[in-house]
Write a protein that holds these residues in place. Structure first.
Motif, PDB file in Angstrom:
ATOM      1  N   SER A 197      25.526  -3.967  17.883  1.00  0.00           N
ATOM      2  CA  SER A 197      24.329  -4.571  18.471  1.00  0.00           C
ATOM      3  C   SER A 197      23.876  -5.821  17.719  1.00  0.00           C
ATOM      4  O   SER A 197      23.605  -6.854  18.347  1.00  0.00           O
ATOM      5  CB  SER A 197      23.195  -3.539  18.535  1.00  0.00           C
ATOM      6  N   PRO A 198      23.768  -5.781  16.380  1.00  0.00           N
ATOM      7  CA  PRO A 198      23.416  -7.025  15.678  1.00  0.00           C
ATOM      8  C   PRO A 198      24.413  -8.162  15.923  1.00  0.00           C
ATOM      9  O   PRO A 198      24.003  -9.323  16.044  1.00  0.00           O
ATOM     10  CB  PRO A 198      23.412  -6.599  14.205  1.00  0.00           C
ATOM     11  N   ILE A 199      25.715  -7.842  15.997  1.00  0.00           N
ATOM     12  CA  ILE A 199      26.705  -8.889  16.271  1.00  0.00           C
ATOM     13  C   ILE A 199      26.479  -9.471  17.665  1.00  0.00           C
ATOM     14  O   ILE A 199      26.536 -10.696  17.870  1.00  0.00           O
ATOM     15  CB  ILE A 199      28.132  -8.337  16.138  1.00  0.00           C
ATOM     16  N   ALA A 200      26.207  -8.603  18.646  1.00  0.00           N
ATOM     17  CA  ALA A 200      25.951  -9.074  20.007  1.00  0.00           C
ATOM     18  C   ALA A 200      24.720  -9.978  20.049  1.00  0.00           C
ATOM     19  O   ALA A 200      24.714 -11.017  20.721  1.00  0.00           O
ATOM     20  CB  ALA A 200      25.763  -7.879  20.946  1.00  0.00           C
ATOM     21  N   ILE A 201      23.678  -9.590  19.330  1.00  0.00           N
ATOM     22  CA  ILE A 201      22.449 -10.387  19.320  1.00  0.00           C
ATOM     23  C   ILE A 201      22.685 -11.733  18.638  1.00  0.00           C
ATOM     24  O   ILE A 201      22.299 -12.794  19.164  1.00  0.00           O
ATOM     25  CB  ILE A 201      21.320  -9.612  18.614  1.00  0.00           C
ATOM     26  N   LEU A 202      23.335 -11.704  17.477  1.00  0.00           N
ATOM     27  CA  LEU A 202      23.543 -12.940  16.720  1.00  0.00           C
ATOM     28  C   LEU A 202      24.445 -13.913  17.479  1.00  0.00           C
ATOM     29  O   LEU A 202      24.148 -15.117  17.568  1.00  0.00           O
ATOM     30  CB  LEU A 202      24.157 -12.611  15.359  1.00  0.00           C
ATOM     31  N   THR A 203      25.537 -13.416  18.034  1.00  0.00           N
ATOM     32  CA  THR A 203      26.437 -14.301  18.781  1.00  0.00           C
ATOM     33  C   THR A 203      25.780 -14.799  20.056  1.00  0.00           C
ATOM     34  O   THR A 203      25.996 -15.939  20.467  1.00  0.00           O
ATOM     35  CB  THR A 203      27.758 -13.586  19.113  1.00  0.00           C
ATOM     36  N   GLY A 204      24.957 -13.939  20.695  1.00  0.00           N
ATOM     37  CA  GLY A 204      24.240 -14.380  21.884  1.00  0.00           C
ATOM     38  C   GLY A 204      23.262 -15.500  21.572  1.00  0.00           C
ATOM     39  O   GLY A 204      23.148 -16.479  22.323  1.00  0.00           O
ATOM     40  N   LEU A 205      22.561 -15.366  20.449  1.00  0.00           N
ATOM     41  CA  LEU A 205      21.647 -16.435  20.028  1.00  0.00           C
ATOM     42  C   LEU A 205      22.416 -17.721  19.738  1.00  0.00           C
ATOM     43  O   LEU A 205      21.971 -18.819  20.097  1.00  0.00           O
ATOM     44  CB  LEU A 205      20.874 -15.992  18.782  1.00  0.00           C
ATOM     45  N   ARG A 206      23.578 -17.574  19.088  1.00  0.00           N
ATOM     46  CA  ARG A 206      24.367 -18.766  18.759  1.00  0.00           C
ATOM     47  C   ARG A 206      24.829 -19.499  20.004  1.00  0.00           C
ATOM     48  O   ARG A 206      24.933 -20.742  20.013  1.00  0.00           O
ATOM     49  CB  ARG A 206      25.589 -18.354  17.918  1.00  0.00           C
ATOM     50  N   LEU A 207      25.101 -18.774  21.072  1.00  0.00           N
ATOM     51  CA  LEU A 207      25.589 -19.393  22.298  1.00  0.00           C
ATOM     52  C   LEU A 207      24.466 -19.839  23.228  1.00  0.00           C
ATOM     53  O   LEU A 207      24.728 -20.457  24.260  1.00  0.00           O
ATOM     54  CB  LEU A 207      26.506 -18.413  23.043  1.00  0.00           C
ATOM     55  N   SER A 208      23.223 -19.512  22.878  1.00  0.00           N
ATOM     56  CA  SER A 208      22.088 -19.870  23.726  1.00  0.00           C
ATOM     57  C   SER A 208      21.491 -21.200  23.300  1.00  0.00           C
ATOM     58  O   SER A 208      21.863 -21.776  22.266  1.00  0.00           O
ATOM     59  CB  SER A 208      21.018 -18.778  23.662  1.00  0.00           C
ATOM     60  N   SER A 209      20.523 -21.667  24.084  1.00  0.00           N
ATOM     61  CA  SER A 209      19.857 -22.929  23.773  1.00  0.00           C
ATOM     62  C   SER A 209      18.849 -22.784  22.643  1.00  0.00           C
ATOM     63  O   SER A 209      18.284 -23.772  22.187  1.00  0.00           O
ATOM     64  CB  SER A 209      19.143 -23.452  25.027  1.00  0.00           C
ATOM     65  N   VAL A 210      18.618 -21.555  22.177  1.00  0.00           N
ATOM     66  CA  VAL A 210      17.684 -21.334  21.076  1.00  0.00           C
ATOM     67  C   VAL A 210      18.251 -21.879  19.764  1.00  0.00           C
ATOM     68  O   VAL A 210      17.505 -22.363  18.907  1.00  0.00           O
ATOM     69  CB  VAL A 210      17.350 -19.831  20.947  1.00  0.00           C
ATOM     70  N   TRP A 211      19.576 -21.812  19.617  1.00  0.00           N
ATOM     71  CA  TRP A 211      20.205 -22.229  18.357  1.00  0.00           C
ATOM     72  C   TRP A 211      20.112 -23.747  18.196  1.00  0.00           C
ATOM     73  O   TRP A 211      20.305 -24.489  19.162  1.00  0.00           O
ATOM     74  CB  TRP A 211      21.666 -21.807  18.357  1.00  0.00           C
ATOM     75  N   PRO A 212      19.801 -24.232  17.006  1.00  0.00           N
ATOM     76  CA  PRO A 212      19.719 -25.689  16.802  1.00  0.00           C
ATOM     77  C   PRO A 212      21.049 -26.370  17.074  1.00  0.00           C
ATOM     78  O   PRO A 212      22.120 -25.781  16.880  1.00  0.00           O
ATOM     79  CB  PRO A 212      19.297 -25.813  15.340  1.00  0.00           C
ATOM     80  N   LEU A 213      20.972 -27.640  17.512  1.00  0.00           N
ATOM     81  CA  LEU A 213      22.178 -28.392  17.853  1.00  0.00           C
ATOM     82  C   LEU A 213      22.859 -28.982  16.627  1.00  0.00           C
ATOM     83  O   LEU A 213      24.036 -29.375  16.697  1.00  0.00           O
ATOM     84  CB  LEU A 213      21.821 -29.513  18.841  1.00  0.00           C
ATOM     85  N   GLU A 214      22.151 -29.070  15.523  1.00  0.00           N
ATOM     86  CA  GLU A 214      22.740 -29.627  14.307  1.00  0.00           C
ATOM     87  C   GLU A 214      22.048 -29.024  13.095  1.00  0.00           C
ATOM     88  O   GLU A 214      20.989 -28.405  13.212  1.00  0.00           O
ATOM     89  CB  GLU A 214      22.599 -31.146  14.288  1.00  0.00           C
ATOM     90  N   GLY A 215      22.679 -29.162  11.952  1.00  0.00           N
ATOM     91  CA  GLY A 215      22.099 -28.630  10.738  1.00  0.00           C
ATOM     92  C   GLY A 215      22.995 -27.591  10.081  1.00  0.00           C
ATOM     93  O   GLY A 215      24.104 -27.297  10.558  1.00  0.00           O
ATOM     94  N   PRO A 216      22.528 -26.968   9.007  1.00  0.00           N
ATOM     95  CA  PRO A 216      23.362 -26.006   8.259  1.00  0.00           C
ATOM     96  C   PRO A 216      23.714 -24.765   9.069  1.00  0.00           C
ATOM     97  O   PRO A 216      24.778 -24.179   8.868  1.00  0.00           O
ATOM     98  CB  PRO A 216      22.481 -25.650   7.048  1.00  0.00           C
ATOM     99  N   LEU A 217      22.831 -24.342   9.977  1.00  0.00           N
ATOM    100  CA  LEU A 217      23.131 -23.153  10.778  1.00  0.00           C
ATOM    101  C   LEU A 217      24.334 -23.374  11.687  1.00  0.00           C
ATOM    102  O   LEU A 217      25.114 -22.449  11.932  1.00  0.00           O
ATOM    103  CB  LEU A 217      21.913 -22.754  11.611  1.00  0.00           C
ATOM    104  N   VAL A 218      24.476 -24.579  12.186  1.00  0.00           N
ATOM    105  CA  VAL A 218      25.619 -24.899  13.053  1.00  0.00           C
ATOM    106  C   VAL A 218      26.921 -24.837  12.254  1.00  0.00           C
ATOM    107  O   VAL A 218      27.933 -24.304  12.726  1.00  0.00           O
ATOM    108  CB  VAL A 218      25.430 -26.288  13.693  1.00  0.00           C
ATOM    109  N   ARG A 219      26.888 -25.380  11.045  1.00  0.00           N
ATOM    110  CA  ARG A 219      28.094 -25.364  10.210  1.00  0.00           C
ATOM    111  C   ARG A 219      28.406 -23.963   9.686  1.00  0.00           C
ATOM    112  O   ARG A 219      29.576 -23.591   9.550  1.00  0.00           O
ATOM    113  CB  ARG A 219      27.920 -26.334   9.045  1.00  0.00           C
TER     114      ARG A 219
END
Length: 314
Positions: free
Chosen positions: A205-227
């Motif tokens: 479940s945490p993996i599903a949530i984290l990957t879903g957030l990464r693929l959504s528009s909520v995730w920043p387009l640039e910065g350390p989180l992207v890398r």
């Protein structure tokens, strides 16, 4: 002059045909593999060393002192809501993977922030519905985890003894040989169940949530989180996790229906340790609700609901 490039609709149709072939071949191969597994497991159980192993590790680790007995009513509601949201999440997930043109597009109607007015967020109606379902599923999961620890129910699904590993192997061998392990889920789950539930709640479940957030528009387009978390890695994990949920659900349903269905459904849906039909009635009602939701979750209704929070076109 016409282009020889296939249309988007044709590509989507080809994708669905490929998916049907994949399902067919997966089913055939899985059934063949299942027959082999059963035959090998039954052969193994004839070996004295294996029977001694099962006698030493029967498949159940006694629960820690203070573990609550029984399944509370809130867990039944959580079970239904989790199934309800996952059913529609999987459906919309497949609709998104089909790459078929959405029947409509939603644009956030936000007049408060000037930046939003200049760059409105636009998404297909299926993606809009998928994200809302994800949000409700996550909210339901948060409530579940809070209640799990508040009521001590976590002791039933979190392993506290390394003996759970050999006992889980023993339970798996007993299931595979079609000679079910002795169990009483009202008091304690067998070790294989415990590891499966722990994996679903605290890993998948945490993996599903984290990957879903990464693929959504909520995730920043640039910065350390992207890398730190590339989109390619999120895509590589998100779909297999969904398949894992489907596999778990299939095995879970089969075992419930083949290991004392009335008692299991009573425990899961009516918080009762009995063999009557009350739990089955509640389960049947929940299935009706899910079927109705499946039928109603079509573009005309989704567009009307989406229009309450933005502009819908198409």
């Amino acid at each position: 002059m016409t282009s020889s490039k296939p249309s988007r609709a044709a590509r989507a149709a080809d994708w669905w045909r490929a998916q049907r072939r994949l399902v067919l071949w997966t089913t055939v191969i899985s059934l063949a593999a299942l027959v082999v597994v059963v035959l090998v497991a039954r052969w193994l159980r004839e070996l004295p060393a294996v029977e001694e192993f099962i006698a030493t590790y029967p498949g159940i680790v006694p629960p820690p002192e203070g573990t609550p007995v029984g399944i509370p009513a809130w867990l039944g509601w959580q079970h239904f809501l989790n199934s309800f949201f996952l059913l529609l999440i999987v459906r919309t997930g497949y609709q998104l993977r089909s790459k078929q043109r959405p029947p409509g597009f939603w644009t956030r109607d936000n007049t408060r922030w000037p930046r939003t007015r200049r760059n409105p967020r636009r998404m297909g109606i299926h993606l809009w519905f998928h994200l809302w379902l994800d949000a409700f599923w996550v909210l339901n999961g948060v409530v579940y985890v809070v209640l799990l620890f508040a009521t001590g129910q976590w002791l039933r699904i979190v392993p506290t003894d390394w003996a759970v590993v050999p006992n889980a192997l023993s339970a798996a061998l007993q299931y595979a040989s079609l000679e079910w392990p002795t169990e009483n889920s009202w008091v304690v789950y067998n070790s294989l169940q415990q590891l499966a539930y722990f994996t679903i709640v605290f890993i998948a479940s945490p993996i599903a949530i984290l990957t879903g957030l990464r693929l959504s528009s909520v995730w920043p387009l640039e910065g350390p989180l992207v890398r730190a978390f590339p989109e390619k890695l999120a895509k590589a994990l998100h779909y297999p996790v969904m398949l894992f949920f489907l596999l778990f659900t299939f095995v879970h349903v089969v075992l419930v229906l083949t290991t004392g269905a009335l008692r299991k459904l009573n425990q899961m849906y009516a918080a009762r340790d009995a063999d009557d039909w009350i739990g089955f009635a509640v389960f049947a009602a929940s299935v009706v609700v899910m079927v109705v939701a499946w039928v109603l979750a079509k573009p005309p209704l989704l567009k009307r609901i989406a229009a309450t929070s933005g502009r819908v076109q198409g």
